[in-house]
Enzyme design. Structure first.
Site, short mmCIF file in Angstrom:
data_model
loop_
_atom_site.label_atom_id
_atom_site.label_comp_id
_atom_site.label_asym_id
_atom_site.label_seq_id
_atom_site.Cartn_x
_atom_site.Cartn_y
_atom_site.Cartn_z
N LEU A 36 0.87 -1.00 -0.07
CA LEU A 36 -0.33 -0.21 -0.03
C LEU A 36 0.80 1.18 -0.19
O LEU A 36 0.85 1.71 0.89
CB LEU A 36 -0.48 -0.12 1.30
CG LEU A 36 -2.42 0.85 1.36
CD1 LEU A 36 -3.11 0.55 -0.23
CD2 LEU A 36 -2.99 1.24 2.89
N GLY A 37 2.06 1.63 -1.27
CA GLY A 37 2.49 2.63 -1.16
C GLY A 37 1.92 3.26 -2.12
O GLY A 37 0.46 3.39 -1.91
N SER A 89 0.96 -4.55 4.22
CA SER A 89 2.06 -4.34 4.12
C SER A 89 3.70 -4.20 5.20
O SER A 89 3.05 -5.52 5.47
CB SER A 89 2.05 -2.68 3.35
OG SER A 89 1.56 -2.44 2.95
N VAL A 98 0.46 -5.61 -11.16
CA VAL A 98 1.45 -4.67 -12.18
C VAL A 98 2.88 -3.82 -10.92
O VAL A 98 3.50 -3.50 -11.43
CB VAL A 98 0.36 -3.21 -11.98
CG1 VAL A 98 -0.21 -3.66 -13.01
CG2 VAL A 98 0.29 -2.61 -10.20
N GLY A 99 2.59 -4.88 -10.46
CA GLY A 99 4.82 -3.98 -9.29
C GLY A 99 5.84 -5.19 -10.40
O GLY A 99 6.21 -4.45 -11.40
N ARG A 100 6.27 -6.44 -10.41
CA ARG A 100 7.45 -6.55 -10.65
C ARG A 100 7.05 -8.69 -11.26
O ARG A 100 6.57 -9.06 -10.15
CB ARG A 100 8.75 -6.76 -10.02
CG ARG A 100 9.11 -5.40 -10.16
CD ARG A 100 9.97 -5.20 -11.26
NE ARG A 100 10.70 -3.96 -11.49
CZ ARG A 100 10.51 -2.91 -12.02
NH1 ARG A 100 8.38 -2.85 -12.16
NH2 ARG A 100 10.70 -1.10 -12.14
N GLU A 110 11.40 -11.19 -17.92
CA GLU A 110 11.65 -10.14 -18.84
C GLU A 110 12.80 -10.37 -20.21
O GLU A 110 13.39 -10.25 -19.55
CB GLU A 110 10.03 -8.71 -18.65
CG GLU A 110 8.96 -9.01 -18.28
CD GLU A 110 9.03 -7.39 -17.83
OE1 GLU A 110 9.22 -6.95 -17.85
OE2 GLU A 110 7.37 -7.58 -16.38
N HIS A 135 4.29 -5.10 -20.00
CA HIS A 135 4.97 -3.89 -18.91
C HIS A 135 4.23 -2.93 -19.33
O HIS A 135 5.54 -1.77 -19.69
CB HIS A 135 6.62 -4.44 -19.02
CG HIS A 135 7.01 -3.68 -17.17
ND1 HIS A 135 7.96 -4.45 -17.42
CD2 HIS A 135 6.39 -2.74 -16.52
CE1 HIS A 135 8.15 -4.10 -15.74
NE2 HIS A 135 7.94 -2.84 -15.83
N ALA A 182 2.16 -0.73 -17.90
CA ALA A 182 1.52 0.71 -17.32
C ALA A 182 2.06 1.41 -17.75
O ALA A 182 1.02 2.34 -17.37
CB ALA A 182 1.05 -0.14 -15.88
#
Length: 325
Positions: free
Chosen positions: A162-163, A184, A240-242, A271, A289, A291
């Site tokens: 939750l950043g 988190s 949607v992070g890594r 990737e 990737h 976004a």
């Protein structure tokens, strides 16, 4: 005599580089090894670039700034990455060598949150699958026979990380009357959403997980088999992070065997390679990737990169420094 432009070694290059080059090549001497096809050290020798004259790097997330790269450039003092994540940079070695790092800061948060919600809606409402269904029908006179989707409204959404991005995701999903929970590294006292210190417990209580935390040694494969099984057969995972945040092999197995309901993936573990097994699954939506691939953000990113480089060469504080220690 014209003043010599400050040298910037471009590694990758980052996706925004063609735009950046068109806007700022008159401000910086941009040294790009990519067109040569040579390894970095060979390129430097072949083009008579003295490594000791390079004090700044511009890179993108796919290019690893490893100990070997840092050792090749004894005068390096700045790395600007055109990404929010820094897992491709040896930050410990940068700290030891006194090399500053600047990233994209919170620039991407809104675009990435938009993509997270778009992927979630697409998987739940089967938009991409419906598009394929209509395009590939052979008998156009047959009645439509397409499976039911699911409502997003009112769903329980567990946010992993939750950043800045996680908060933007939560803000958007509140509009769908979703119940927001989060996991988190630390609880956020100012946030009213329920906090789960254990991600398995979060998955058990959620209909869907949105993964948007940073990748590091502690978070690699944070979404593993146990988490997926806790999420359950109807559960959906959006990443949607890594790519390394999810055990990709287990994700594929759970999707194929029906242990979870679906996935929306903008990132992948190795990737640019994407496992071919994903391509035949109608309950998976894939994105390269992408976004942050919007015109508006690309222009803002180029400006931010330029401002960080200018600040460095003028011996001023960086605009978006990455904390190393």
């Amino acid at each position: 005599m014209a003043k010599e432009l400050p040298k910037v070694l471009v590694l990758g290059p980052p996706i925004c580089f063609s735009t950046f080059e068109s806007l700022y090549s008159h401000k910086f001497n941009l040294i790009n090894p990519k067109p040569s096809g040579l390894p970095l050290q060979q390129f430097m020798v072949a083009n008579r670039h003295n490594p000791s004259t390079i004090s700044a790097i511009l890179c993108g997330a796919p290019y690893p700034i490893s100990l070997d790269v840092l050792s090749l450039l004894p005068s390096l003092r700045l790395i600007v990455t055109a990404s929010a994540g820094t897992d491709h940079i040896d930050l410990h070695e940068c700290h030891r060598r006194g090399i500053h790092v600047a990233g994209a800061g919170g620039l991407f948060s809104e675009d990435v949150a938009d993509m997270a919600v778009a992927l979630l809606i697409d998987v739940m409402r089967k938009i991409t699958a419906a598009d394929r269904y209509l395009r590939t029908r052979t008998n156009l006179s047959d009645p439509w026979d397409f499976p039911l989707g699911h409502q997003l409204s009112g769903k329980r959404v567990g946010i992993v990380g939750l950043g800045n991005i996680g908060m933007e995701v939560a803000k958007r999903l509140e509009s769908f009357n979703c119940t927001i929970m989060y996991h988190s590294k630390h609880i956020k006292p100012s946030i009213s959403y329920p906090f789960y210190s254990n991600i398995v417990d979060l998955a058990t209580s959620s209909d869907t997980l949105v993964v948007c935390c940073a990748l590091n040694d502690q978070t690699r494969h944070i979404v593993n088999k146990q988490v997926m099984l806790a999420l359950g057969k109807g559960g959906i995972i959006v990443n949607v992070g890594r790519g390394g945040l999810i055990d990709e092999k287990e994700l594929l197995r759970c999707l194929i065997e029906g242990e979870i309901g679906g996935a929306g993936l903008d990132v992948f573990e190795n990737e640019p390679h994407v496992p071919k097994q994903f391509f035949s699954l109608d309950n998976v939506v894939l994105s390269p990737h992408a976004a942050v691939f919007t015109l508006e953000t690309t222009l803002k990113l180029c400006e931010l990169v330029a401002e960080n480089l200018k600040a460095f060469f003028l011996n001023k504080p960086l605009i978006t420094p990455v904390m190393l220690g």
